[in-house]
Design an enzyme around this catalytic site. Sequence first.
Site, PDB file in Angstrom:
ATOM      1  N   ASP A 158      31.831  44.591  44.509  1.00 47.29           N
ATOM      2  CA  ASP A 158      31.424  45.848  43.873  1.00 47.29           C
ATOM      3  C   ASP A 158      29.923  45.846  43.627  1.00 47.29           C
ATOM      4  OD1 ASP A 158      34.096  46.671  43.773  1.00 47.29           O
ATOM      5  OD2 ASP A 158      34.388  45.888  41.757  1.00 47.29           O
ATOM      6  N   ASP A 172      31.831  45.410  36.400  1.00 48.28           N
ATOM      7  CA  ASP A 172      31.267  45.635  37.729  1.00 48.28           C
ATOM      8  C   ASP A 172      31.617  47.031  38.234  1.00 48.28           C
ATOM      9  OD1 ASP A 172      30.336  43.012  37.719  1.00 48.28           O
ATOM     10  OD2 ASP A 172      32.140  42.252  38.707  1.00 48.28           O
ATOM     11  N   ARG A 205      28.070  53.856  37.648  1.00 49.54           N
ATOM     12  CA  ARG A 205      26.772  54.239  37.089  1.00 49.54           C
ATOM     13  C   ARG A 205      25.749  54.452  38.210  1.00 49.54           C
ATOM     14  NH1 ARG A 205      22.450  51.383  36.184  1.00 49.54           N
ATOM     15  NH2 ARG A 205      20.916  52.086  34.701  1.00 49.54           N
ATOM     16  N   THR A 236      34.851  46.381  50.725  1.00 44.98           N
ATOM     17  CA  THR A 236      35.078  45.087  50.090  1.00 44.98           C
ATOM     18  C   THR A 236      36.152  44.363  50.899  1.00 44.98           C
ATOM     19  OG1 THR A 236      36.563  46.204  48.532  1.00 44.98           O
ATOM     20  CG2 THR A 236      34.311  45.735  47.769  1.00 44.98           C
ATOM     21  N   HIS A 284      37.298  42.711  36.392  1.00 47.74           N
ATOM     22  CA  HIS A 284      35.893  42.929  36.713  1.00 47.74           C
ATOM     23  C   HIS A 284      35.461  44.360  36.355  1.00 47.74           C
ATOM     24  CE1 HIS A 284      38.172  44.320  40.136  1.00 47.74           C
ATOM     25  NE2 HIS A 284      37.113  44.914  40.644  1.00 47.74           N
ATOM     26  N   SER A 316      35.083  40.383  48.113  1.00 50.68           N
ATOM     27  CA  SER A 316      36.078  41.166  47.393  1.00 50.68           C
ATOM     28  C   SER A 316      35.469  41.592  46.055  1.00 50.68           C
ATOM     29  CB  SER A 316      37.370  40.369  47.225  1.00 50.68           C
ATOM     30  OG  SER A 316      37.429  39.759  45.983  1.00 50.68           O
ATOM     31  N   GLY A 317      35.999  42.672  45.496  1.00 47.82           N
ATOM     32  CA  GLY A 317      35.444  43.232  44.266  1.00 47.82           C
ATOM     33  C   GLY A 317      35.232  42.226  43.145  1.00 47.82           C
ATOM     34  N   HIS A 343      41.218  49.675  44.378  1.00 46.65           N
ATOM     35  CA  HIS A 343      41.977  48.670  43.625  1.00 46.65           C
ATOM     36  C   HIS A 343      43.301  48.429  44.344  1.00 46.65           C
ATOM     37  CE1 HIS A 343      39.567  49.648  39.753  1.00 46.65           C
ATOM     38  NE2 HIS A 343      39.007  48.681  40.451  1.00 46.65           N
ATOM     39  N   LYS A 394      45.028  50.709  47.480  1.00 47.12           N
ATOM     40  CA  LYS A 394      44.639  50.386  48.857  1.00 47.12           C
ATOM     41  C   LYS A 394      45.483  51.139  49.886  1.00 47.12           C
ATOM     42  CE  LYS A 394      42.748  45.783  47.812  1.00 47.12           C
ATOM     43  NZ  LYS A 394      41.593  46.327  47.179  1.00 47.12           N
ATOM     44  N   ASP A 420      42.382  52.286  40.192  1.00 43.40           N
ATOM     45  CA  ASP A 420      43.667  52.432  39.512  1.00 43.40           C
ATOM     46  C   ASP A 420      43.371  52.687  38.035  1.00 43.40           C
ATOM     47  OD1 ASP A 420      46.103  52.246  38.248  1.00 43.40           O
ATOM     48  OD2 ASP A 420      46.734  50.440  39.310  1.00 43.40           O
ATOM     49  N   THR A 462      39.097  42.638  50.658  1.00 44.06           N
ATOM     50  CA  THR A 462      40.540  42.894  50.677  1.00 44.06           C
ATOM     51  C   THR A 462      40.833  44.312  51.130  1.00 44.06           C
ATOM     52  OG1 THR A 462      40.656  41.381  48.800  1.00 44.06           O
ATOM     53  CG2 THR A 462      42.663  42.538  49.360  1.00 44.06           C
ATOM     54  N   THR A 463      40.057  45.266  50.638  1.00 42.42           N
ATOM     55  CA  THR A 463      40.220  46.655  51.084  1.00 42.42           C
ATOM     56  C   THR A 463      39.976  46.751  52.579  1.00 42.42           C
ATOM     57  OG1 THR A 463      39.559  47.529  48.917  1.00 42.42           O
ATOM     58  CG2 THR A 463      39.373  49.021  50.799  1.00 42.42           C
TER      59      THR A 463
END
Length: 126
Positions: free
Chosen positions: A63, A93, A99, A36, A90, A57-58, A10, A14, A83, A38-39
């Site tokens: 995700d 997601d 899970r 992802t 999201h 991106s997530g 998040h 990052k 975070d 942005t990361t």
Amino acid sequence: MSLTIGMVAHDSKKPDLAAWAVQHAGLIARHTVVATATTGGVLKSSLPDLTIRLVKSGPLGGDQQVGAMIAQGELDVLLFFPDPLAAQPHDVDVKALLRLVLVYDIPAAFSPSTASALARSGLFDR
């Protein structure tokens, strides 16, 4: 044998993931890194020589793409620094991703200390 390592964080986490990656660059550079968008951009600015396969991106489905890789047996490890104090638009997601980590029993770390514990375990020495 090379691993495929998923790296997601998040926004506020990052920098922590990038700092961890710099500290462990020698370990992760031997493997395939999927992040992802942005990361991945943050990781790339800290480690310009690291090859990173980017997904969306997530919030735009990244995700879910990482989750699909887990379900298809294409991801070996997940480093996900969430975070816990910020609401995520999201969130469903994120919960689905967590899970899948549990359903498919893949090694995962959710903080710098747990990622370092995975690194010390020898997992990345493959």
